[in-house]
Structure formats: structure tokens, C-alpha cells
Design a protein around this motif. Structure first.
Motif, mmCIF file in Angstrom:
data_model
loop_
_atom_site.group_PDB
_atom_site.id
_atom_site.type_symbol
_atom_site.label_atom_id
_atom_site.label_comp_id
_atom_site.label_asym_id
_atom_site.label_seq_id
_atom_site.Cartn_x
_atom_site.Cartn_y
_atom_site.Cartn_z
ATOM 1 N N LEU A 254 -17.764 -26.645 30.241
ATOM 2 C CA LEU A 254 -16.636 -27.075 31.070
ATOM 3 C C LEU A 254 -16.622 -28.570 31.301
ATOM 4 O O LEU A 254 -17.666 -29.191 31.531
ATOM 5 N N GLU A 255 -15.425 -29.117 31.310
ATOM 6 C CA GLU A 255 -15.175 -30.456 31.798
ATOM 7 C C GLU A 255 -14.539 -30.243 33.169
ATOM 8 O O GLU A 255 -13.420 -29.734 33.267
ATOM 9 N N LYS B 30 -20.586 -19.918 30.787
ATOM 10 C CA LYS B 30 -21.490 -19.445 29.728
ATOM 11 C C LYS B 30 -21.531 -17.918 29.706
ATOM 12 O O LYS B 30 -21.448 -17.301 28.650
ATOM 13 N N LYS B 31 -21.638 -17.312 30.896
ATOM 14 C CA LYS B 31 -21.663 -15.843 30.998
ATOM 15 C C LYS B 31 -20.373 -15.237 30.453
ATOM 16 O O LYS B 31 -20.402 -14.171 29.844
ATOM 17 N N GLU B 32 -19.257 -15.900 30.672
ATOM 18 C CA GLU B 32 -17.954 -15.394 30.236
ATOM 19 C C GLU B 32 -17.603 -15.842 28.812
ATOM 20 O O GLU B 32 -16.501 -15.580 28.336
ATOM 21 N N LYS B 33 -18.554 -16.551 28.187
ATOM 22 C CA LYS B 33 -18.411 -16.977 26.779
ATOM 23 C C LYS B 33 -17.159 -17.833 26.538
ATOM 24 O O LYS B 33 -16.445 -17.653 25.539
ATOM 25 N N LEU B 34 -16.914 -18.774 27.439
ATOM 26 C CA LEU B 34 -15.801 -19.696 27.251
ATOM 27 C C LEU B 34 -16.152 -20.696 26.158
ATOM 28 O O LEU B 34 -17.320 -21.008 25.939
ATOM 29 N N GLU B 35 -15.129 -21.190 25.494
ATOM 30 C CA GLU B 35 -15.349 -22.163 24.439
ATOM 31 C C GLU B 35 -15.586 -23.551 25.046
ATOM 32 O O GLU B 35 -15.159 -23.840 26.165
ATOM 33 N N ASP B 36 -16.269 -24.411 24.277
ATOM 34 C CA ASP B 36 -16.485 -25.787 24.696
ATOM 35 C C ASP B 36 -15.144 -26.483 24.888
ATOM 36 O O ASP B 36 -14.125 -26.063 24.336
ATOM 37 N N ASN B 37 -15.171 -27.577 25.644
ATOM 38 C CA ASN B 37 -13.979 -28.381 25.924
ATOM 39 C C ASN B 37 -12.944 -27.632 26.748
ATOM 40 O O ASN B 37 -11.746 -27.819 26.566
ATOM 41 N N THR B 38 -13.401 -26.774 27.633
ATOM 42 C CA THR B 38 -12.510 -26.106 28.575
ATOM 43 C C THR B 38 -12.482 -26.955 29.841
ATOM 44 O O THR B 38 -13.531 -27.387 30.321
ATOM 45 N N GLY C 29 -8.211 -28.832 18.370
ATOM 46 C CA GLY C 29 -8.776 -29.957 19.102
ATOM 47 C C GLY C 29 -8.198 -30.173 20.484
ATOM 48 O O GLY C 29 -8.599 -31.086 21.186
ATOM 49 N N VAL C 30 -7.234 -29.360 20.869
ATOM 50 C CA VAL C 30 -6.649 -29.487 22.210
ATOM 51 C C VAL C 30 -7.526 -28.717 23.188
ATOM 52 O O VAL C 30 -7.802 -27.536 22.982
ATOM 53 N N PRO C 31 -8.002 -29.386 24.260
ATOM 54 C CA PRO C 31 -8.855 -28.673 25.211
ATOM 55 C C PRO C 31 -8.110 -27.514 25.881
ATOM 56 O O PRO C 31 -6.902 -27.585 26.087
#
Length: 158
Positions: A3-4, A31-39, A86-88
Motif C-alpha cells: 500500500l501507498e 498482505k492477508k487480502e492479497k492486494l497487488e502492489d501500488n494500491t 501501470g495505473v495504481p
């Protein structure tokens, strides 16, 4: 980091440690919810008067509340999703009343940190689409909250 997080303290009362706790529990939950980077998401700390104004304007409830979430991924009528490489991913905004956090921590007999972590996580789960409008939804959301808080180390006694 997944997360950002844009943290804003309109009260000038939230310590650096408390802000880091919020960021840490949200990263843990992401992390537990398996979100992608740059969220991306924002968390704003306000007083009771400000959250009352927001609650009245957007939810038509003229009362202070503890946390309000505005999910950017909820599509309104006539809105179109914008997706691109590439879009967050923009989750939305979490607004937490620090006054209510203090009041509820005392009322429930646990620490300010535990209540602040709970409210941040509660708002975050709303951004992910969880809700508690009926018994079934409530059971799913509250079970997930409890599991994440306990695994993180912010149990009810904390």
C-alpha cells in the motif's frame, strides 16, 4: 510495501507511533487480502465536529461517528471504470474521528491503539467491499476483522 498510504492528521493530536500503527496494520491486512502492489488509499484523522459534517453531507446522518470510508472502486450510475497498465489501484479514503476513538477505547475498556487499529481495519475492509448490512455480511466482515486483529496482535485486551 503493498500500500501507498497518505496519512493526514487534521487534529494535530495523533502521534507518529499511532500513525505508524495504522500504516502497519493496513499493510498487514493488505498482505492477508492479497492486494497487488501500488494500491493507494488515504487515512485522515479528524475531530467529532468534522466527521459529523462529513456524515451529514454524504450519509445524511447529523451525528458524529467513529469511521467513514469512501470506496473509489464502487461504481455509481453512469460511471466508467478506468483501467490501464501501470495505473495504481485507488481504493479510496478512510476518515477516523480521534475523539470517538478515545471515547470508545475508554467505553470498551481497551487501549487507544487497539481501537485505532480496529477502526482503520474496519474502514479498510469497507474499501475492499465488505459490509455489515445484514447478519450474513456482518458475520463475514466481523470474523475477518477479529482474525486479522488477533493475528496482528491487537486483540480485544490489547
Amino acid at each position: 510495501m503493498i500500500l501507498e498510504i497518505d496519512l493526514m492528521d487534521e487534529t494535530n493530536e495523533v502521534t507518529e507511533e499511532a500513525q505508524q500503527l495504522v500504516a502497519s496494520i493496513l499493510q498487514f491486512a493488505a498482505k492477508k487480502e492479497k492486494l497487488e502492489d501500488n494500491t493507494e488509499l488515504s487515512v485522515t484523522f479528524v475531530d467529532n465536529e468534522r466527521i459529523r459534517e462529513i456524515n451529514k453531507e454524504y450519509r445524511h446522518k447529523d451525528a458524529a461517528t467513529d469511521v467513514i470510508s469512501f470506496a473509489l472502486e464502487e461504481m455509481g450510475e453512469g460511471e466508467m471504470e478506468i483501467v490501464g497498465a501501470g495505473v495504481p489501484r485507488m481504493l479510496g479514503d478512510i476518515i477516523i474521528s480521534i475523539e470517538r476513538t478515545k471515547e470508545q477505547a475508554e467505553e470498551y475498556g481497551h487501549s487507544f491503539d487497539r481501537e485505532l487499529g480496529f477502526l482503520a481495519l474496519h474502514g479498510f475492509l469497507h474499501l475492499l467491499g465488505f459490509d455489515h448490512m445484514n447478519d450474513e455480511e456482518e458475520k463475514v466482515m466481523f470474523t475477518k476483522q477479529k482474525e486479522i486483529l488477533e493475528e496482528y496482535g491487537l486483540s480485544r485486551e490489547g
